[in-house]
Design a protein around this motif. Sequence first.
Motif, PDB file in Angstrom:
ATOM      1  N   LEU A  16       0.835  -1.194   0.000  1.00  0.00           N
ATOM      2  CA  LEU A  16       0.000   0.000   0.000  1.00  0.00           C
ATOM      3  C   LEU A  16       0.871   1.245   0.000  1.00  0.00           C
ATOM      4  O   LEU A  16       2.044   1.195   0.374  1.00  0.00           O
ATOM      5  CB  LEU A  16      -0.913   0.004   1.227  1.00  0.00           C
ATOM      6  N   GLN A  17       0.285   2.356  -0.407  1.00  0.00           N
ATOM      7  CA  GLN A  17       1.014   3.627  -0.433  1.00  0.00           C
ATOM      8  C   GLN A  17       0.389   4.602   0.558  1.00  0.00           C
ATOM      9  O   GLN A  17      -0.821   4.831   0.534  1.00  0.00           O
ATOM     10  CB  GLN A  17       0.989   4.237  -1.831  1.00  0.00           C
ATOM     11  N   LEU A  18       1.225   5.139   1.440  1.00  0.00           N
ATOM     12  CA  LEU A  18       0.774   6.149   2.394  1.00  0.00           C
ATOM     13  C   LEU A  18       0.880   7.530   1.761  1.00  0.00           C
ATOM     14  O   LEU A  18       1.949   7.917   1.277  1.00  0.00           O
ATOM     15  CB  LEU A  18       1.631   6.098   3.666  1.00  0.00           C
ATOM     16  N   GLU A  19      -0.219   8.262   1.767  1.00  0.00           N
ATOM     17  CA  GLU A  19      -0.187   9.610   1.207  1.00  0.00           C
ATOM     18  C   GLU A  19       0.681  10.521   2.060  1.00  0.00           C
ATOM     19  O   GLU A  19       1.425  11.352   1.566  1.00  0.00           O
ATOM     20  CB  GLU A  19      -1.614  10.158   1.118  1.00  0.00           C
ATOM     21  N   GLY A  20       0.594  10.355   3.383  1.00  0.00           N
ATOM     22  CA  GLY A  20       1.453  11.097   4.308  1.00  0.00           C
ATOM     23  C   GLY A  20       1.180  12.590   4.350  1.00  0.00           C
ATOM     24  O   GLY A  20       0.198  13.091   3.793  1.00  0.00           O
ATOM     25  N   LEU A  21       2.059  13.299   5.037  1.00  0.00           N
ATOM     26  CA  LEU A  21       1.945  14.749   5.150  1.00  0.00           C
ATOM     27  C   LEU A  21       2.474  15.421   3.888  1.00  0.00           C
ATOM     28  O   LEU A  21       3.480  14.984   3.313  1.00  0.00           O
ATOM     29  CB  LEU A  21       2.743  15.253   6.359  1.00  0.00           C
ATOM     30  N   LYS A  22       1.814  16.504   3.486  1.00  0.00           N
ATOM     31  CA  LYS A  22       2.305  17.278   2.352  1.00  0.00           C
ATOM     32  C   LYS A  22       3.332  18.289   2.846  1.00  0.00           C
ATOM     33  O   LYS A  22       2.993  19.249   3.542  1.00  0.00           O
ATOM     34  CB  LYS A  22       1.145  17.994   1.657  1.00  0.00           C
ATOM     35  N   VAL A  23       4.581  18.040   2.511  1.00  0.00           N
ATOM     36  CA  VAL A  23       5.661  18.935   2.933  1.00  0.00           C
ATOM     37  C   VAL A  23       6.468  19.370   1.718  1.00  0.00           C
ATOM     38  O   VAL A  23       6.600  18.627   0.748  1.00  0.00           O
ATOM     39  CB  VAL A  23       6.594  18.253   3.959  1.00  0.00           C
ATOM     40  N   THR A  24       6.994  20.590   1.785  1.00  0.00           N
ATOM     41  CA  THR A  24       7.839  21.102   0.712  1.00  0.00           C
ATOM     42  C   THR A  24       9.311  20.937   1.095  1.00  0.00           C
ATOM     43  O   THR A  24       9.624  20.503   2.203  1.00  0.00           O
ATOM     44  CB  THR A  24       7.539  22.597   0.463  1.00  0.00           C
ATOM     45  N   LYS A  25      10.194  21.299   0.213  1.00  0.00           N
ATOM     46  CA  LYS A  25      11.628  21.197   0.494  1.00  0.00           C
ATOM     47  C   LYS A  25      12.035  22.085   1.664  1.00  0.00           C
ATOM     48  O   LYS A  25      12.972  21.770   2.400  1.00  0.00           O
ATOM     49  CB  LYS A  25      12.433  21.589  -0.756  1.00  0.00           C
ATOM     50  N   THR A  26      11.327  23.202   1.837  1.00  0.00           N
ATOM     51  CA  THR A  26      11.682  24.144   2.914  1.00  0.00           C
ATOM     52  C   THR A  26      11.042  23.785   4.252  1.00  0.00           C
ATOM     53  O   THR A  26      11.539  24.171   5.307  1.00  0.00           O
ATOM     54  CB  THR A  26      11.264  25.581   2.535  1.00  0.00           C
ATOM     55  N   THR A  27       9.938  23.025   4.199  1.00  0.00           N
ATOM     56  CA  THR A  27       9.233  22.714   5.457  1.00  0.00           C
ATOM     57  C   THR A  27       9.512  21.311   5.989  1.00  0.00           C
ATOM     58  O   THR A  27       9.237  21.040   7.165  1.00  0.00           O
ATOM     59  CB  THR A  27       7.705  22.869   5.278  1.00  0.00           C
ATOM     60  N   PRO A  83       9.986  10.918  -0.698  1.00  0.00           N
ATOM     61  CA  PRO A  83       8.989  11.374  -1.679  1.00  0.00           C
ATOM     62  C   PRO A  83       7.696  10.578  -1.540  1.00  0.00           C
ATOM     63  O   PRO A  83       7.735   9.385  -1.208  1.00  0.00           O
ATOM     64  CB  PRO A  83       9.664  11.094  -3.030  1.00  0.00           C
ATOM     65  N   PRO A  84       6.534  11.196  -1.800  1.00  0.00           N
ATOM     66  CA  PRO A  84       5.240  10.509  -1.650  1.00  0.00           C
ATOM     67  C   PRO A  84       5.159   9.175  -2.391  1.00  0.00           C
ATOM     68  O   PRO A  84       4.556   8.230  -1.894  1.00  0.00           O
ATOM     69  CB  PRO A  84       4.238  11.527  -2.221  1.00  0.00           C
ATOM     70  N   SER A  85       5.771   9.082  -3.561  1.00  0.00           N
ATOM     71  CA  SER A  85       5.707   7.850  -4.357  1.00  0.00           C
ATOM     72  C   SER A  85       6.454   6.687  -3.706  1.00  0.00           C
ATOM     73  O   SER A  85       6.236   5.524  -4.062  1.00  0.00           O
ATOM     74  CB  SER A  85       6.276   8.099  -5.757  1.00  0.00           C
ATOM     75  N   GLU A  86       7.342   6.989  -2.770  1.00  0.00           N
ATOM     76  CA  GLU A  86       8.150   5.944  -2.124  1.00  0.00           C
ATOM     77  C   GLU A  86       7.669   5.614  -0.710  1.00  0.00           C
ATOM     78  O   GLU A  86       8.297   4.826   0.003  1.00  0.00           O
ATOM     79  CB  GLU A  86       9.619   6.377  -2.075  1.00  0.00           C
ATOM     80  N   ARG A  87       6.556   6.196  -0.303  1.00  0.00           N
ATOM     81  CA  ARG A  87       6.010   5.924   1.035  1.00  0.00           C
ATOM     82  C   ARG A  87       5.136   4.661   0.990  1.00  0.00           C
ATOM     83  O   ARG A  87       3.918   4.716   1.035  1.00  0.00           O
ATOM     84  CB  ARG A  87       5.194   7.123   1.526  1.00  0.00           C
ATOM     85  N   LEU A  88       5.789   3.520   0.895  1.00  0.00           N
ATOM     86  CA  LEU A  88       5.094   2.239   0.762  1.00  0.00           C
ATOM     87  C   LEU A  88       5.063   1.507   2.100  1.00  0.00           C
ATOM     88  O   LEU A  88       5.992   1.613   2.896  1.00  0.00           O
ATOM     89  CB  LEU A  88       5.791   1.372  -0.296  1.00  0.00           C
ATOM     90  N   ILE A  89       3.997   0.760   2.324  1.00  0.00           N
ATOM     91  CA  ILE A  89       3.849   0.018   3.568  1.00  0.00           C
ATOM     92  C   ILE A  89       3.160  -1.312   3.280  1.00  0.00           C
ATOM     93  O   ILE A  89       2.262  -1.400   2.433  1.00  0.00           O
ATOM     94  CB  ILE A  89       3.032   0.835   4.600  1.00  0.00           C
ATOM     95  N   ASN A  90       3.605  -2.361   3.948  1.00  0.00           N
ATOM     96  CA  ASN A  90       2.983  -3.674   3.807  1.00  0.00           C
ATOM     97  C   ASN A  90       1.597  -3.678   4.461  1.00  0.00           C
ATOM     98  O   ASN A  90       1.385  -3.019   5.481  1.00  0.00           O
ATOM     99  CB  ASN A  90       3.880  -4.733   4.457  1.00  0.00           C
ATOM    100  N   ASN A 145      -3.847   9.149   4.498  1.00  0.00           N
ATOM    101  CA  ASN A 145      -3.602   9.529   5.883  1.00  0.00           C
ATOM    102  C   ASN A 145      -2.098   9.454   6.148  1.00  0.00           C
ATOM    103  O   ASN A 145      -1.376   8.785   5.400  1.00  0.00           O
ATOM    104  CB  ASN A 145      -4.353   8.563   6.816  1.00  0.00           C
ATOM    105  N   PRO A 146      -1.593  10.093   7.215  1.00  0.00           N
ATOM    106  CA  PRO A 146      -0.165   9.971   7.528  1.00  0.00           C
ATOM    107  C   PRO A 146       0.193   8.571   8.014  1.00  0.00           C
ATOM    108  O   PRO A 146       1.342   8.146   7.935  1.00  0.00           O
ATOM    109  CB  PRO A 146       0.054  10.996   8.656  1.00  0.00           C
ATOM    110  N   TYR A 147      -0.790   7.857   8.567  1.00  0.00           N
ATOM    111  CA  TYR A 147      -0.592   6.482   9.008  1.00  0.00           C
ATOM    112  C   TYR A 147      -1.911   5.730   8.821  1.00  0.00           C
ATOM    113  O   TYR A 147      -2.944   6.323   8.521  1.00  0.00           O
ATOM    114  CB  TYR A 147      -0.137   6.421  10.473  1.00  0.00           C
ATOM    115  N   CYS A 148      -1.889   4.422   8.995  1.00  0.00           N
ATOM    116  CA  CYS A 148      -3.078   3.610   8.753  1.00  0.00           C
ATOM    117  C   CYS A 148      -4.046   3.672   9.929  1.00  0.00           C
ATOM    118  O   CYS A 148      -3.626   3.628  11.083  1.00  0.00           O
ATOM    119  CB  CYS A 148      -2.679   2.155   8.516  1.00  0.00           C
TER     120      CYS A 148
END
Length: 322
Positions: A18-29, A94-101, A183-186
């Motif tokens: 599965l892919q976690l969408e997580g928090l939206k953060v920029t390079k500065t934040t 990166p969001p595309s690499e936020r994978l979780i079993n 979500n940031p977590y399941c």
Amino acid sequence: MLFPSRTMENYTYNSLTLQLEGLKVTKTTKYPVFLFLLLAYVFILVANVSIVVLICTERSLHQPMYFLFCNLSVNDVMGNSLLVPRVIADVLVPPSERLINYYECLMQAFTTHMFGTNAHTVLMIMAFDRYVAICNPFHYTTIMSNKMVIKLTISAWGVAFVLVAILLGLTIRLNRCRTVITNPYCDNASLFKLSCENVLINNIYGLTFTVVLLTASIGSILLTYTNITAVCLTSKNKSLNSKALKTCSTHLCLYLIMLVSGMILITLHRFPQYSDYRKISAILFNVVPGSLNPIIYGMQSQEIRKSLSNVFQYIMNKNIKR
């Protein structure tokens, strides 16, 4: 087992990744967010573990009130340790690499719901302890024996475990046709939203779960505090009233922090357009109570302050002798 139809040919069924969408953060934040969450997590660990160790080692703190509070600290440590480190790590990815079993996702969901449910049940048994101490002080030691403390603790954790196990059991039975956790977590809501099946039973049980828990929690708090207030108003014992005010205000403050942070998260789940605020509140639901509980309880309790002072004096004297 469901199979993709022509209208769903691009869907992936029952994927274990599965892919976690997580928090939206920029390079500065992303680095300030990473640092904030890391410091908050370290503080939660140090503060809560210190409180538990202090209560277990100091004889003067071997009282039902403090042993029951240990449940809250253990709950805060467990809840945050199984969630926050993963969120911290994902901030830098990166969001595309936020994978979780999928099975790790289930464990996260179980943890977050156990954390929230157990916070209610533990605070309910703490309210019962305060009720007995203030409304029936002469029989306090008889009622709140070691056996009773153990029974209350097992009840708090056992009820939470059963309620959450049923909640997730209803979700596990569903087939999944999506892979993105928004979500940031399941959690349970994020998991059953992955299904293309009818989730009416999940929604009904989830709503019943929430209503029953909040009704029992708020009802027990109102009932115990109404009786405590009545005793304080009729009693002319200033010492009793002062002690009641201190211990009850601390307990009530902890309860309100947990209740408000939980209600904000539940409310935002019903408004998809505020998904970014929901994600932030989901993190704060774990971090805020876990950080504030040991501070509020530690600073308000004269016995804990005295014990901490004795520990610091012992350390200082030992360093001076060296």
